[in-house]
Design a protein around this motif. Structure first.
Motif, short mmCIF file in Angstrom:
data_model
loop_
_atom_site.label_atom_id
_atom_site.label_comp_id
_atom_site.label_asym_id
_atom_site.label_seq_id
_atom_site.Cartn_x
_atom_site.Cartn_y
_atom_site.Cartn_z
N LEU A 4 0.87 -1.18 0.00
CA LEU A 4 0.00 0.00 0.00
C LEU A 4 0.91 1.23 0.00
O LEU A 4 1.88 1.27 0.77
N ILE A 5 0.59 2.16 -0.88
CA ILE A 5 1.34 3.42 -0.86
C ILE A 5 0.39 4.53 -0.46
O ILE A 5 -0.61 4.78 -1.15
N GLN A 6 0.68 5.16 0.66
CA GLN A 6 -0.09 6.34 1.07
C GLN A 6 0.57 7.53 0.37
O GLN A 6 1.67 7.96 0.75
N ALA A 34 -2.95 29.78 11.32
CA ALA A 34 -4.10 29.09 11.92
C ALA A 34 -3.99 27.58 11.69
O ALA A 34 -3.54 27.16 10.62
N ALA A 35 -4.38 26.81 12.69
CA ALA A 35 -4.33 25.35 12.54
C ALA A 35 -5.47 24.91 11.62
O ALA A 35 -6.58 25.45 11.69
N LEU A 36 -5.18 23.98 10.74
CA LEU A 36 -6.22 23.48 9.83
C LEU A 36 -6.85 22.25 10.44
O LEU A 36 -6.17 21.42 11.04
N ASP A 37 -8.18 22.14 10.30
CA ASP A 37 -8.82 20.96 10.91
C ASP A 37 -8.89 19.82 9.89
O ASP A 37 -8.48 19.96 8.74
N GLU A 38 -9.41 18.68 10.36
CA GLU A 38 -9.38 17.47 9.53
C GLU A 38 -10.31 17.59 8.31
O GLU A 38 -10.07 17.00 7.28
N GLU A 39 -11.35 18.41 8.44
CA GLU A 39 -12.30 18.59 7.34
C GLU A 39 -11.70 19.46 6.24
O GLU A 39 -11.79 19.17 5.07
N PHE A 40 -11.07 20.55 6.68
CA PHE A 40 -10.59 21.55 5.73
C PHE A 40 -9.07 21.56 5.83
O PHE A 40 -8.48 22.23 6.65
N GLU A 41 -8.44 20.78 4.96
CA GLU A 41 -7.03 20.45 5.20
C GLU A 41 -6.03 21.41 4.57
O GLU A 41 -4.86 21.34 4.86
N GLY A 50 -10.84 5.95 2.98
CA GLY A 50 -11.84 5.61 4.01
C GLY A 50 -11.20 5.67 5.39
O GLY A 50 -10.66 6.71 5.78
N PRO A 51 -11.21 4.54 6.13
CA PRO A 51 -10.70 4.58 7.51
C PRO A 51 -9.19 4.86 7.60
O PRO A 51 -8.72 5.28 8.66
N ILE A 52 -8.46 4.64 6.48
CA ILE A 52 -7.00 4.89 6.59
C ILE A 52 -6.62 6.31 6.15
O ILE A 52 -5.46 6.64 6.01
N ARG A 53 -7.65 7.16 5.96
CA ARG A 53 -7.41 8.62 5.78
C ARG A 53 -7.23 9.32 7.11
O ARG A 53 -6.79 10.45 7.17
N ALA A 96 1.47 15.33 10.22
CA ALA A 96 0.06 15.73 10.27
C ALA A 96 -0.28 16.79 9.23
O ALA A 96 -1.45 16.96 8.87
N ASP A 97 0.72 17.53 8.73
CA ASP A 97 0.40 18.58 7.76
C ASP A 97 0.51 18.11 6.31
O ASP A 97 0.37 18.91 5.39
N GLU A 98 0.75 16.82 6.07
CA GLU A 98 0.64 16.29 4.70
C GLU A 98 -0.80 15.84 4.48
O GLU A 98 -1.45 15.37 5.42
N VAL A 99 -1.30 15.98 3.24
CA VAL A 99 -2.68 15.59 2.95
C VAL A 99 -2.69 14.36 2.05
O VAL A 99 -1.98 14.33 1.03
N LEU A 100 -3.48 13.38 2.43
CA LEU A 100 -3.54 12.15 1.64
C LEU A 100 -4.30 12.40 0.33
O LEU A 100 -5.43 12.86 0.35
N LEU A 101 -3.65 12.07 -0.80
CA LEU A 101 -4.35 12.20 -2.10
C LEU A 101 -4.88 10.84 -2.52
O LEU A 101 -5.90 10.75 -3.21
N GLY A 102 -4.21 9.80 -2.11
CA GLY A 102 -4.71 8.47 -2.49
C GLY A 102 -4.01 7.37 -1.73
O GLY A 102 -2.84 7.48 -1.38
N SER A 103 -4.80 6.33 -1.45
CA SER A 103 -4.24 5.07 -0.92
C SER A 103 -4.14 4.17 -2.13
O SER A 103 -5.15 3.76 -2.70
N ILE A 104 -2.91 3.87 -2.53
CA ILE A 104 -2.70 3.13 -3.77
C ILE A 104 -2.30 1.70 -3.43
O ILE A 104 -1.23 1.47 -2.85
N PHE A 105 -3.18 0.78 -3.78
CA PHE A 105 -2.95 -0.64 -3.47
C PHE A 105 -2.29 -1.32 -4.68
O PHE A 105 -2.73 -1.11 -5.82
#
Ligand SMILES: Cc1cc2nc3c(=O)[nH]c(=O)nc-3n(C[C@H](O)[C@H](O)[C@H](O)COP(=O)(O)O)c2cc1C
Length: 204
Positions: A84-86, A98-105, A143-146, A158-167
């Motif tokens: 798996l590549i995150q 300002a700190a960014l929350d999980e919704e608005f990354e 999904g759950p691994i985001r 924590a400040d990197e944003v997941l674009l895709g979980s590549i299986f």
């Protein structure tokens, strides 16, 4: 691909390293912020990061999700996958601090759009390089691994944003029972004429 039980691994890690190297030839326009670059052990300006989970780590993560009662298809994908590549990208820090929350990354700037675009190009290169070597792939939102909690156990900042979980999946012969589900929208993309127009005159 989905499997209720762990599937025997068949992917050579050297081959995986080769396709990652090819992915890295993606175009990129803007350098990642020094905030992200200072964490690298080697110099690089690229705005993407690939966090690679080998089979054993995929299985540990699967067990963690099962222990938490996860009912999504992700544990079955982790059981089936070899790797798996995150794939994350590096947003520019907010100038206000300002700190960014999980919704608005991330802040919607053109620079951030270009960081995402470059990362998507790197992911697509990875998919093409894998497909050319008969390795099956799947791009998932995670999904759950985001979740940040998962990023944290994987050591992803924590400040990197997941674009895709590549299986990446092993050869199909390794599966006792294999379920292959094609993309839901595969046949709904339309012919190029539906989303591409040739410009023949300039508007007044
Ligand atoms: C950014 C992105 C995120 C995606 N996330 C998901 C996802 O979370 N779940 C899903 O079923 N498909 C997701 N897909 C679509 C699958 O990757 C796609 O359906 C799959 O690769 C099979 O496509 P095909 O059968 O058309 O080749 C995503 C695609 C992209 C580009």
């Amino acid at each position: 691909m989905l499997s209720a039980e762990p599937v025997e691994s068949s992917l050579d890690q050297k081959l995986v390293q080769e396709i990652i190297e090819l992915a890295g030839w993606a175009p990129f326009h803007l350098a990642a912020s020094p905030v992200h670059r200072k964490r690298l052990t080697e110099a690089s300006l690229v705005p993407w990061r690939f966090h690679v989970l080998p089979k054993q780590i995929c299985l540990s993560l699967r067990q963690r999700l099962l222990d938490q009662g996860d009912r999504s298809k992700v544990p079955d994908m982790l059981a089936a996958a070899d790797i798996l590549i995150q794939a994350t990208w590096c947003p520019d820090p907010d100038e206000t601090g300002a700190a960014l929350d999980e919704e608005f990354e991330f802040i919607p700037t053109v620079s951030n759009m270009e960081h995402i675009a470059a990362t998507a190009a790197a992911v697509q290169n990875l998919l093409l390089a894998a497909t050319a070597r008969n390795i099956s792939t799947y791009w998932s939102s995670g999904g759950p691994i985001r979740k940040r909690e998962v990023a944290s156990v994987l050591g992803i900042p924590a400040d990197e944003v997941l674009l895709g979980s590549i299986f990446l999946f092993p050869e199909q012969e390794n599966y006792a029972e294999v379920t292959v589900r094609p993309g839901k929208m595969r046949e709904k993309r339309g012919a190029p004429a539906a989303w591409c127009r040739w410009i023949t005159t300039l508007e007044e």
